[in-house]
Design a protein around this motif. Structure first.
Motif, PDB file in Angstrom:
ATOM      1  N   GLN A 284      16.753 -29.355  37.980  1.00 19.89           N
ATOM      2  CA  GLN A 284      18.129 -29.772  37.711  1.00 19.89           C
ATOM      3  C   GLN A 284      18.174 -31.243  37.292  1.00 19.89           C
ATOM      4  N   LEU A 285      17.363 -32.057  37.971  1.00 22.68           N
ATOM      5  CA  LEU A 285      17.307 -33.492  37.620  1.00 22.68           C
ATOM      6  C   LEU A 285      16.860 -33.665  36.176  1.00 22.68           C
ATOM      7  N   LEU A 286      15.845 -32.895  35.809  1.00 27.37           N
ATOM      8  CA  LEU A 286      15.347 -32.959  34.430  1.00 27.37           C
ATOM      9  C   LEU A 286      16.429 -32.522  33.443  1.00 27.37           C
ATOM     10  N   ALA A 287      17.131 -31.442  33.831  1.00 24.25           N
ATOM     11  CA  ALA A 287      18.182 -30.938  32.943  1.00 24.25           C
ATOM     12  C   ALA A 287      19.273 -31.993  32.773  1.00 24.25           C
ATOM     13  N   LEU A 288      19.651 -32.634  33.890  1.00 22.62           N
ATOM     14  CA  LEU A 288      20.699 -33.668  33.812  1.00 22.62           C
ATOM     15  C   LEU A 288      20.245 -34.835  32.941  1.00 22.62           C
ATOM     16  N   ALA A 289      18.984 -35.259  33.173  1.00 21.57           N
ATOM     17  CA  ALA A 289      18.461 -36.384  32.379  1.00 21.57           C
ATOM     18  C   ALA A 289      18.444 -36.018  30.902  1.00 21.57           C
ATOM     19  N   ARG A 290      18.114 -34.774  30.614  1.00 20.04           N
ATOM     20  CA  ARG A 290      18.058 -34.358  29.207  1.00 20.04           C
ATOM     21  C   ARG A 290      19.448 -34.402  28.561  1.00 20.04           C
ATOM     22  N   VAL A 291      20.458 -33.848  29.278  1.00 14.03           N
ATOM     23  CA  VAL A 291      21.780 -33.822  28.652  1.00 14.03           C
ATOM     24  C   VAL A 291      22.435 -35.204  28.628  1.00 14.03           C
ATOM     25  N   GLN A 292      21.910 -36.123  29.446  1.00  9.44           N
ATOM     26  CA  GLN A 292      22.481 -37.473  29.434  1.00  9.44           C
ATOM     27  C   GLN A 292      21.880 -38.372  28.355  1.00  9.44           C
ATOM     28  N   GLN A 293      20.832 -37.878  27.685  1.00 11.35           N
ATOM     29  CA  GLN A 293      20.211 -38.684  26.628  1.00 11.35           C
ATOM     30  C   GLN A 293      21.280 -39.168  25.660  1.00 11.35           C
ATOM     31  N   THR A 294      21.208 -40.425  25.273  1.00 11.04           N
ATOM     32  CA  THR A 294      22.257 -40.945  24.398  1.00 11.04           C
ATOM     33  C   THR A 294      22.215 -40.284  23.018  1.00 11.04           C
ATOM     34  N   LYS A 348      24.952 -21.245  32.050  1.00 10.83           N
ATOM     35  CA  LYS A 348      24.032 -20.788  33.086  1.00 10.83           C
ATOM     36  C   LYS A 348      24.418 -21.395  34.443  1.00 10.83           C
ATOM     37  N   ASN A 349      24.754 -22.677  34.435  1.00 11.57           N
ATOM     38  CA  ASN A 349      25.134 -23.327  35.685  1.00 11.57           C
ATOM     39  C   ASN A 349      26.420 -22.744  36.251  1.00 11.57           C
ATOM     40  N   LEU A 350      27.394 -22.431  35.380  1.00 17.43           N
ATOM     41  CA  LEU A 350      28.669 -21.889  35.867  1.00 17.43           C
ATOM     42  C   LEU A 350      28.476 -20.472  36.432  1.00 17.43           C
ATOM     43  N   VAL A 351      27.741 -19.628  35.684  1.00 19.63           N
ATOM     44  CA  VAL A 351      27.544 -18.237  36.150  1.00 19.63           C
ATOM     45  C   VAL A 351      26.646 -18.215  37.389  1.00 19.63           C
ATOM     46  N   GLU A 392      37.819 -32.083  42.281  1.00 21.73           N
ATOM     47  CA  GLU A 392      37.368 -33.204  41.445  1.00 21.73           C
ATOM     48  C   GLU A 392      35.946 -33.599  41.839  1.00 21.73           C
ATOM     49  N   ARG A 393      35.763 -33.666  43.146  1.00 22.69           N
ATOM     50  CA  ARG A 393      34.512 -34.219  43.672  1.00 22.69           C
ATOM     51  C   ARG A 393      33.286 -33.359  43.388  1.00 22.69           C
ATOM     52  N   VAL A 394      33.467 -32.038  43.281  1.00 18.50           N
ATOM     53  CA  VAL A 394      32.287 -31.177  43.077  1.00 18.50           C
ATOM     54  C   VAL A 394      31.564 -31.501  41.765  1.00 18.50           C
ATOM     55  N   PHE A 395      32.242 -32.255  40.875  1.00 15.34           N
ATOM     56  CA  PHE A 395      31.576 -32.628  39.622  1.00 15.34           C
ATOM     57  C   PHE A 395      30.679 -33.867  39.786  1.00 15.34           C
ATOM     58  N   ASP A 396      30.778 -34.525  40.958  1.00 19.21           N
ATOM     59  CA  ASP A 396      29.926 -35.702  41.195  1.00 19.21           C
ATOM     60  C   ASP A 396      28.487 -35.253  41.452  1.00 19.21           C
ATOM     61  N   PRO A 397      27.509 -36.039  40.983  1.00 23.33           N
ATOM     62  CA  PRO A 397      26.114 -35.662  41.229  1.00 23.33           C
ATOM     63  C   PRO A 397      25.830 -35.593  42.731  1.00 23.33           C
ATOM     64  N   LEU A 411      23.769 -30.693  41.654  1.00 24.06           N
ATOM     65  CA  LEU A 411      23.753 -31.296  40.303  1.00 24.06           C
ATOM     66  C   LEU A 411      24.349 -30.374  39.243  1.00 24.06           C
ATOM     67  N   GLY A 412      24.491 -29.061  39.619  1.00 24.25           N
ATOM     68  CA  GLY A 412      24.916 -28.078  38.619  1.00 24.25           C
ATOM     69  C   GLY A 412      26.194 -28.472  37.876  1.00 24.25           C
ATOM     70  N   LEU A 413      27.264 -28.786  38.627  1.00 23.31           N
ATOM     71  CA  LEU A 413      28.540 -29.090  37.967  1.00 23.31           C
ATOM     72  C   LEU A 413      28.509 -30.451  37.261  1.00 23.31           C
ATOM     73  N   SER A 414      27.624 -31.374  37.704  1.00 26.34           N
ATOM     74  CA  SER A 414      27.473 -32.644  36.976  1.00 26.34           C
ATOM     75  C   SER A 414      26.896 -32.381  35.597  1.00 26.34           C
ATOM     76  N   ILE A 415      25.932 -31.461  35.568  1.00 28.71           N
ATOM     77  CA  ILE A 415      25.341 -31.095  34.269  1.00 28.71           C
ATOM     78  C   ILE A 415      26.420 -30.470  33.383  1.00 28.71           C
ATOM     79  N   VAL A 416      27.202 -29.560  33.990  1.00 25.35           N
ATOM     80  CA  VAL A 416      28.286 -28.897  33.248  1.00 25.35           C
ATOM     81  C   VAL A 416      29.227 -29.953  32.661  1.00 25.35           C
TER      82      VAL A 416
END
Ligand SMILES: Nc1ncnc2c1ncn2[C@@H]1O[C@H](COP(=O)(O)OP(=O)(O)O)[C@@H](O)[C@H]1O
Ligand SMILES: [Mg+2]
Length: 450
Positions: A284-294, A348-351, A392-397, A411-416
């Motif tokens: 999940q950390l990797l996925a978050l880092a990937r989607v956060q790439q500028t 995938k994260n939502l389902v 609101e808070r569930v979207f926080d990492p 981390l799922g909803l942060s990625i979403v």
């Protein structure tokens, strides 16, 4: 009060307005006073000249002016504005003017211009000795003269009186207009999301503001670089941790094959579960880092049905293991503006959440609504739902709702959220109304590909 005053003092717009207004008013006042007095004096000189000319006329045409003459009253003329021509007693004569005269003038008036007080009024008079030795005085009340002079002087001031307010208003409008780009720039910056580190646009900006914009853009570039370094660090760390973790999990598998006592076996199960949890967290950390790439992923058009099918295929075993009724209840399709990878990770994260948090024998329904500009995907489950104050808070990492027995990283909803932000989608959480249990209803609104 002090705050407002301090702000005013520091405001360029305010200072510019005040100083320019003072300058305009000061110059207008000085010019007004000068032109008033010079017009006033000119009018008086003109009137004096007229008295002299009348005297000259009388002298040249040898008009008879008698001592006892009364001025004739001329119809339609204010008696106060009359010009009186009367004979003066010879300079050597009696000191007192004769009775019956229009003006009781002092006898020994010398030739020339004088201002004298007669009958409670001031008079301007011109005394002249004629060729035959007789003397005349041409006189007019100063009140009338002053009034005429004042009127003409005031008329010269009128343009200033009209011009000053017009100039002040014009100046105010101009200054506001000039500071507009600054206000726009500030509101532009205010409205930005913290992810948007793109440089500010410098088009149509005044040259004086350019250095600031250039400096801010340089700062933005530095911040973007440092944020990037940090994200890369998280990604690298997660990546680096994966290899030893894989090795650990292999060792645990091997241990599984070995002979051991039942309590040791039990501990091994716990150990393996711990390793599995850490692998998920790293993924999940990797996925978050990937989607956060500028560097934004390219945004092509993907069919939402196709991506949903892939996601369901991947997650069906998990749903089946809990005997969940998981399915699409609409077959509308549309193309959405996102990269396939992003959309897949998001869905995938939502389902996955819906499956994880819905108790056994529950139900998960996916439905799609399409309109001109957007595609709305709704995911309803029959799980416990999320309390309004947590939505609101569930979207926080790393944020997870308390009392949650499921394995997860938070981390799922942060990625979403991160993906949604970058593809211009929005996610809303609600209580599912259709299902018998409270349940959660996730509304994902995506942009339709044009
Ligand atoms: N469908 C759902 N039903 C109930 N609770 C949910 C649902 N989806 C998410 N949550 C809650 O939101 C929290 C955050 O979700 P998420 O960010 O995906 O992290 P994780 O699933 O790893 O815990 C979860 O811990 C869970 O408590
Ligand atoms: Mg999750």
């Amino acid at each position: 009060m002090d705050g407002i005053q301090g702000k005013m003092k520091r405001s360029l717009q305010y200072r510019l307005s005040i100083w320019l207004s003072l300058a305009i008013i000061g110059i207008a006042l000085a010019a007004g006073v000068f032109s008033f007095f010079s017009a006033f004096r000119d009018a008086h000189e003109l009137q004096d000249d007229q008295l002299k000319q009348i005297a000259a006329l009388v002298s040249r045409h040898h008009l008879q002016v008698t001592l006892a003459d009364h001025p004739e009253s001329v119809p339609d003329i204010d008696p106060e504005s009359r010009v009186i021509v009367q004979a003066l007693p010879p300079a050597t004569g009696s000191a007192q003017a004769a009775d019956g005269q229009a003006l009781l003038l002092p006898a020994n008036v010398r030739d020339g211009m004088h201002t004298v007080a007669v009958h409670d009024h001031e008079w301007r008079l011109f005394a002249k000795t004629l060729d035959d030795g007789s003397r005349i005085a041409v006189a007019q009340q100063t009140e009338v003269r002053d009034e005429v002079a004042r009127d003409s002087a005031l008329r010269t001031v009128m343009p200033f009186v009209i011009l000053v307010p017009v100039l002040l208003i014009l100046m105010g409008v101009l200054i506001r207009q000039m500071f507009k780009p600054l206000r726009h720039l500030a509101s532009d910056l205010d409205e930005r999301s913290e992810q948007n580190l793109e440089p500010l646009s410098a088009t149509n900006l005044p040259l004086e503001i350019m250095p600031f914009v250039v400096a801010i853009n340089r700062l933005l570039a530095r911040v973007a670089r440092s944020v990037d370094v940090q994200r890369r660090f998280v990604a690298d760390a997660a990546h680096e941790l994966r290899t030893p973790l894989t090795a650990l999990s292999l060792q645990a598998e091997r241990l599984d094959a070995a002979e051991m006592s039942p309590p040791a076996k039990e501990r091994l199960v716990t150990l393996k579960r711990g390793i599995q949890r850490n692998r998920m967290l790293l993924d999940q950390l990797l996925a978050l880092a990937r989607v956060q790439q500028t560097a934004y992923g390219e945004r092509n058009a993907v069919s939402i049905q196709q991506v949903i099918r892939q996601v369901l295929e991947d997650l069906l075993p998990l749903a089946e293991s809990k005997q969940l009724d998981l399915g699409m209840i609409s077959d509308v399709d549309a193309r959405v503006a996102a990269s396939e990878m992003d959309l897949k990770t998001l869905l995938k994260n939502l389902v996955d959440n819906a499956i994880r948090y819905t108790p056994e024998n529950g139900r998960i329904d996916l439905s799609i609504k399409v309109d001109e500009a957007s595609v709305v995907l709704q995911i309803d489950d029959t799980g416990p739902g999320i309390a309004v104050e947590e939505r609101e808070r569930v979207f926080d990492p790393f944020y997870r709702v308390l009392g949650n027995d499921e394995v997860g990283s938070g981390l799922g909803l942060s990625i979403v959220k991160t993906i949604a932000d970058r593809i211009g989608a929005s996610v809303a959480l609600r209580a599912a109304s259709s299902s018998p249990t409270p349940g959660l209803s996730v509304l994902l609104t995506l942009k339709r590909a044009m």
